[in-house]
Design a protein around this motif. Structure first.
Motif, PDB file in Angstrom:
ATOM      1  N   MET A 697       0.973  -1.109  -0.027  1.00 45.41           N
ATOM      2  CA  MET A 697       0.027   0.087   0.009  1.00 45.41           C
ATOM      3  C   MET A 697       0.735   1.145  -0.009  1.00 45.41           C
ATOM      4  N   LYS A 698       1.988   1.287   0.603  1.00 43.81           N
ATOM      5  CA  LYS A 698       2.868   2.394   0.889  1.00 43.81           C
ATOM      6  C   LYS A 698       3.325   2.484  -0.777  1.00 43.81           C
ATOM      7  N   ARG A 699       3.701   1.648  -1.524  1.00 38.16           N
ATOM      8  CA  ARG A 699       4.068   1.657  -2.821  1.00 38.16           C
ATOM      9  C   ARG A 699       2.788   2.156  -3.525  1.00 38.16           C
ATOM     10  N   VAL A 700       1.645   1.835  -3.687  1.00 34.29           N
ATOM     11  CA  VAL A 700       0.505   2.610  -4.168  1.00 34.29           C
ATOM     12  C   VAL A 700       0.421   4.059  -3.911  1.00 34.29           C
ATOM     13  N   PHE A 701       0.614   4.288  -2.525  1.00 32.67           N
ATOM     14  CA  PHE A 701       0.526   5.655  -2.101  1.00 32.67           C
ATOM     15  C   PHE A 701       1.608   6.466  -2.883  1.00 32.67           C
ATOM     16  N   SER A 702       2.878   6.009  -2.826  1.00 27.46           N
ATOM     17  CA  SER A 702       4.054   6.825  -3.330  1.00 27.46           C
ATOM     18  C   SER A 702       3.933   6.846  -4.747  1.00 27.46           C
ATOM     19  N   ASN A 703       3.262   6.048  -5.498  1.00 27.86           N
ATOM     20  CA  ASN A 703       3.261   6.247  -6.798  1.00 27.86           C
ATOM     21  C   ASN A 703       2.084   7.221  -7.333  1.00 27.86           C
ATOM     22  N   LEU A 704       0.972   7.211  -6.654  1.00 32.31           N
ATOM     23  CA  LEU A 704      -0.185   8.051  -6.908  1.00 32.31           C
ATOM     24  C   LEU A 704       0.284   9.439  -6.667  1.00 32.31           C
ATOM     25  N   ILE A 705       1.128   9.771  -5.226  1.00 30.89           N
ATOM     26  CA  ILE A 705       1.504  10.825  -4.750  1.00 30.89           C
ATOM     27  C   ILE A 705       2.231  11.706  -5.812  1.00 30.89           C
ATOM     28  N   THR A 706       3.387  10.713  -6.394  1.00 27.69           N
ATOM     29  CA  THR A 706       4.423  11.192  -7.177  1.00 27.69           C
ATOM     30  C   THR A 706       3.850  11.780  -8.485  1.00 27.69           C
ATOM     31  N   ASN A 707       2.944  10.693  -9.246  1.00 25.80           N
ATOM     32  CA  ASN A 707       2.087  11.470 -10.278  1.00 25.80           C
ATOM     33  C   ASN A 707       1.416  12.880 -10.131  1.00 25.80           C
ATOM     34  N   ALA A 708       0.885  12.694  -8.933  1.00 20.73           N
ATOM     35  CA  ALA A 708       0.005  14.155  -8.604  1.00 20.73           C
ATOM     36  C   ALA A 708       1.230  15.332  -8.650  1.00 20.73           C
ATOM     37  N   LEU A 709       2.257  15.048  -7.996  1.00 19.88           N
ATOM     38  CA  LEU A 709       3.102  16.351  -7.985  1.00 19.88           C
ATOM     39  C   LEU A 709       3.783  16.310  -9.568  1.00 19.88           C
ATOM     40  N   GLN A 710       4.005  15.485 -10.022  1.00 17.04           N
ATOM     41  CA  GLN A 710       4.395  15.727 -11.473  1.00 17.04           C
ATOM     42  C   GLN A 710       3.254  16.341 -12.168  1.00 17.04           C
ATOM     43  N   ALA A 711       2.199  16.376 -11.887  1.00 15.81           N
ATOM     44  CA  ALA A 711       1.061  16.864 -12.895  1.00 15.81           C
ATOM     45  C   ALA A 711       0.992  18.365 -12.401  1.00 15.81           C
ATOM     46  N   MET A 712       1.460  18.898 -11.142  1.00 12.89           N
ATOM     47  CA  MET A 712       1.504  20.178 -10.681  1.00 12.89           C
ATOM     48  C   MET A 712       2.926  20.925 -10.920  1.00 12.89           C
ATOM     49  N   SER A 713       3.485  20.958 -12.116  1.00 13.96           N
ATOM     50  CA  SER A 713       4.794  21.531 -12.495  1.00 13.96           C
ATOM     51  C   SER A 713       4.939  23.043 -12.186  1.00 13.96           C
ATOM     52  N   ASN A 714       3.622  23.731 -12.309  1.00  9.90           N
ATOM     53  CA  ASN A 714       3.586  25.061 -11.855  1.00  9.90           C
ATOM     54  C   ASN A 714       2.964  25.318 -10.452  1.00  9.90           C
ATOM     55  N   GLY A 715       3.172  24.421  -9.528  1.00 10.14           N
ATOM     56  CA  GLY A 715       2.538  24.591  -8.165  1.00 10.14           C
ATOM     57  C   GLY A 715       1.056  24.203  -8.030  1.00 10.14           C
ATOM     58  N   GLY A 716       0.442  24.072  -6.852  1.00  8.51           N
ATOM     59  CA  GLY A 716      -0.823  23.626  -6.801  1.00  8.51           C
ATOM     60  C   GLY A 716      -1.097  23.092  -5.335  1.00  8.51           C
ATOM     61  N   GLN A 717      -2.341  22.323  -5.092  1.00 12.03           N
ATOM     62  CA  GLN A 717      -2.784  21.987  -3.908  1.00 12.03           C
ATOM     63  C   GLN A 717      -2.843  20.344  -4.081  1.00 12.03           C
ATOM     64  N   LEU A 718      -2.195  19.838  -3.033  1.00 12.65           N
ATOM     65  CA  LEU A 718      -2.402  18.167  -3.083  1.00 12.65           C
ATOM     66  C   LEU A 718      -3.267  17.904  -1.641  1.00 12.65           C
ATOM     67  N   THR A 719      -4.314  17.291  -2.061  1.00 13.05           N
ATOM     68  CA  THR A 719      -5.406  16.996  -0.885  1.00 13.05           C
ATOM     69  C   THR A 719      -5.495  15.312  -0.931  1.00 13.05           C
TER      70      THR A 719
END
Length: 801
Positions: A697-719
């Motif tokens: 599950m840590k691998r799942v969350f790590s992958n999803l969070i990484t994708n989210a951060l990469q999608a916000m190259s100009n900054g943003g909000q991760l919830t």
């Protein structure tokens, strides 16, 4: 010894006549000729000495044909009777006397005449002779036969118990009784003979004074000798009897009383039942026809007269039953009579019969054969039922069934409404008809006939209206007078009758067929039945049409499912191919990569051991930077192999109770994120720990969070949100990045699909496999330019095996 008083008196009269005959032959001859019965005088050998006029009148034989002839040589009696007469003549001539007996006389044309013979020995013209009186029995025989036929005809069949014979002396003591008496009363002979009749128990205590007085009155010859008396059997049950009482005499002295009793208990019941049945037949709505064996009508009831159109029974009685059957059906009627003669009955045979005014009436006849006590057919009883209304009903029903075929081919609800109302108007003949349907909580008119304008919507929850009542109860409602029905809601003025029938499938009411009339009692149960049949056809057509529509949806759904299944199959085949590829890659590339890694390590050590001048030369040519780049690419290639093998290999989670909130925080602590990205975690109160594999599950969350951060190259909000439903826990990872196009949204969980410049397309497919291995699911919502939300759903009740 019982002596017949009548015979005794007749003999004494004959003696007196013999004396008077000697004095006045003329008066004797006058009396002789005037006797109402045939009388002859014969000598001891049987020669006719005299015959009266009645002999010729009855037999046709003239006086001159008989006088001087021996009766044995004439044809005035049968051969068998001649023997009886001659034997008794011989005995009588020697002084013996006989009770009256029966013989058969013959007419001149050979017809047999039953007769009762009464004879006495006399002196005629100074010589011994016999005066013989023949009492003709034909009328009595005819009367008996007529009575028997009458009893058969009117169904007054009753059985007479065998006669009981009991004799008592002048003191009332029983002197004899026969076996029938013992069987009838239940007492043995020993229990009756020798006892006073009042002591046997046969008479009820309260009746004893009456029977005692009756006994004394008979001895005094003061009362009728035929009485209807009640006896009591040994078992206490009562017995009603016809009792013929006669005095027993020895010479001129009374020696006792003889009682011949016949049980009429059942006959009395039968008579009462006959009265009841006769009344029932008379009042029956069905016609009853009684005919003789030839089919000639001998009796009818009032219902038949009404069907025929007359009040006079003589319009039917005496005529052949076949006269009233339509010509083209008479042959069939004749065959039906033969069937009754063979089988004893036939049932429910339909005939068109002709009424008095010449019209045809459809009837249904059931016929039974009548027989006499010897089993000989004597006639027929027919029960006639007017089926005119039933025929009309059947014709309307047949037309409705034909209409139903059109209903089943209707391609729209509107067409069903039109066809149904057409049947109500043209076949059933209803002047005002409407079709209403149930739509949510309202009952609305969708089509109508006979109204200038009818637009009505009735709320089902208010309960007013005949149609609403029918819809709520699911039952037909017949209102003969709307003025007396509180639920009636006026839709058109001057309506007096209403019939509402629900169209329903099972217990589900689809609508109402409603008819109205300005006439009181305009509808009956037959109308209700026909309308119910039409409603059933309409409901079936509506249901079939709805089913067809649902079937189309179902076909589309099943087609979609098949396509999805096909995709899954292709995916499985692809997975199998990936698995084989992963095994091959792992085997064929892992070792060369390891060799390259070892070589890089040796080169790095060699470079570190070079003299200073050589190191400067290496740095000058950028050899160290090239080594770093090669190492990074080597790690990237190794990651590709790992992802490929992780996606292909079977996953077996090692479940432990885990705090997901803490697991997500630990995951975030190992990752770096840009400063212009804000991160927040929102956890629902009472969010429970779950049984999961923490590493997976840590691998799942790590992958999803990484994708989210990469999608916000100009900054943003991760919830990140943690919440729960009834049966599952939800972890949502939401970003405000670039989003995913609809075209790519359904592909992102497919292996080897990626939109990144550097990526192999295994990240999200691996996440999906890891979540599904926990019995969960993962799905995404995204809008281009606004961001994406990946939601992981994990069962709450998953437990450690």
């Amino acid at each position: 010894m019982l002596k017949d008083n009548v015979v005794q008196n007749s003999i004494e009269g004959v003696h007196r006549e013999e004396k008077e005959l000697a004095e006045s032959m003329k008066e004797f001859q006058t009396l002789f000729d005037l006797m109402p019965d045939p009388v002859v005088i014969v000598d001891g050998k049987g020669t006719f000495l005299a015959v009266n006029r009645k002999v010729e009148e009855i037999t046709g034989f003239k006086e001159e044909e008989l006088l001087g002839q021996n009766f044995l040589w004439t044809k005035i009696v049968t051969a068998r009777s001649k023997a009886t007469l001659m034997k008794n003549l011989v005995k009588r001539m020697v002084g013996m006397q006989f009770a009256p007996y029966e013989v058969e006389a013959l007419t001149k044309d050979g017809e047999k005449i039953p007769a009762e013979v009464n004879a006495v020995r006399v002196e005629y013209e100074g010589k011994p002779a016999a005066l013989v009186i023949f009492r003709e029995l034909r009328e009595r025989k005819k009367a008996e036969e007529a009575l028997r036929e009458s009893e058969e005809r009117y169904r007054t069949i009753f059985e007479l118990s065998p006669d009981s014979i009991v004799t008592v002396d002048t003191q009332g003591v029983i002197t004899s009784c026969n076996a029938t008496a013992t069987k009838m009363l239940g007492y043995s002979k020993d229990e009756m003979i020798g006892k006073h009749f009042s002591k046997t128990g046969v008479l009820r205590t309260e009746d004893l004074p009456y029977y005692t007085e009756l006994f004394n009155s008979i001895l005094r010859e003061e009362v009728e000798k035929l009485a209807e008396l009640t006896f009591q059997r040994k078992d206490g049950t009562l017995l009603l009897c016809d009792v013929r009482l006669s005095l027993l005499k020895e010479g001129t002295k009374t020696s006792g009383i003889q009682a011949i009793s016949r049980d009429i208990t059942e006959r009395r019941k039968a008579e009462e039942e006959l009265i009841r049945l006769s009344s029932a037949v008379k009042m029956s709505k069905d016609g009853v026809v009684v005919s003789d064996i030839t089919g000639k009508i001998i009796e009818v009831n009032e219902a038949i007269l009404e069907m025929y159109g007359t009040k006079d029974p003589e319009d039917l009685i005496g005529k052949s039953s076949f006269d009233f059957v339509d010509l083209q059906d008479r042959e069939r009627a004749t065959a039906g009579m033969k069937e009754v003669l063979t089988k004893g009955y036939n049932k429910n045979v339909e005939y068109p019969v002709v009424t008095k005014d010449g019209n045809k009436l459809n009837v249904e006849i059931s016929t039974t054969l009548m027989k006499d006590t010897d089993g000989k057919p004597t006639g027929f009883v027919g029960i006639v039922h007017d089926i005119t209304e039933r025929k009309c009903f059947e014709e309307r029903l047949s037309a409705l069934n034909a209409y139903s075929r059109n209903l089943n081919t209707a391609e729209s609800m509107e067409k069903i409404y039109q066809l149904t109302l057409g049947a109500m108007e043209k076949i059933l003949g209803f002047e005002h008809a409407s079709f209403m349907v149930v739509d949510r909580n309202m009952l609305s008119v969708v089509d109508q006939r006979g109204y200038q304008s009818l637009s009505m919507k009735l709320p089902l929850d208010e309960g007013r209206g005949i149609t609403v009542k029918a819809a709520k109860t699911g039952q037909s409602i017949l209102v003969p007078d709307t003025r007396k029905e509180s639920a009636y809601v006026e839709g058109m003025p001057d309506i007096r009758s209403e019939l509402a029938v629900p169209t329903k499938i099972g217990n589900k009411v689809l609508g109402i067929l409603n008819v109205e009339s300005g006439t009181l009692n305009a509808f009956d149960e037959r109308d209700a039945k026909l309308l119910e049949i039409l409603a059933s056809h309409s409901a079936t057509a509506m249901s079939n049409l709805e089913y067809a529509k649902n079937l189309e949806k179902l076909v589309r759904k099943r087609t979609k499912e098949l396509r999805q299944a096909q995709k899954q199959l292709l995916r499985a085949e692809r997975m199998a191919g990936i698995g084989e590829t992963a095994a091959m890659v792992g085997h064929d590339l892992r070792n060369p990569l390891q060799v390259i890694a070892n070589i890089l390590h040796l080169v790095d050590k060699s470079l570190a051991a070079l003299p200073t001048e050589d190191k400067k030369l290496v740095e000058k040519h950028g050899i160290e930077e090239l080594m770093v780049t090669v190492g990074e690419q080597l790690q990237y290639m190794n990651k590709i192999i790992n992802d490929l093998q992780d996606y292909a290999r079977p996953i077996e989670p090692k479940l432990v109770e885990t705090n997901l909130h803490q697991l997500i925080q630990d995951t975030l602590s190992t990752m770096t994120h840009p400063r212009d990205v804000r991160v927040s975690i929102i956890k629902e109160d009472n969010f429970p720990p779950l049984f999961v594999d923490p590493a997976l599950m840590k691998r799942v969350f790590s992958n999803l969070i990484t994708n989210a951060l990469q999608a916000m190259s100009n900054g943003g909000q991760l919830t990140i949100r943690l919440s729960k439903q009834e049966k599952s826990a939800l972890v949502s990872i939401q970003d405000t990045g670039v989003g995913i196009t609809p075209r790519n949204r359904h592909k992102i969980f497919q292996p080897l699909f990626t939109t990144k410049a550097r990526g192999q397309g295994f990240g999200l497919p691996v996440c999906k496999r890891l979540v599904e291995a926990h019995g969960g699911s993962i799905h995404v919502k995204s809008r281009v330019g606004q961001g994406s939300t990946f939601t992981v759903e994990i069962p709450l009740k998953r437990r450690l095996k």
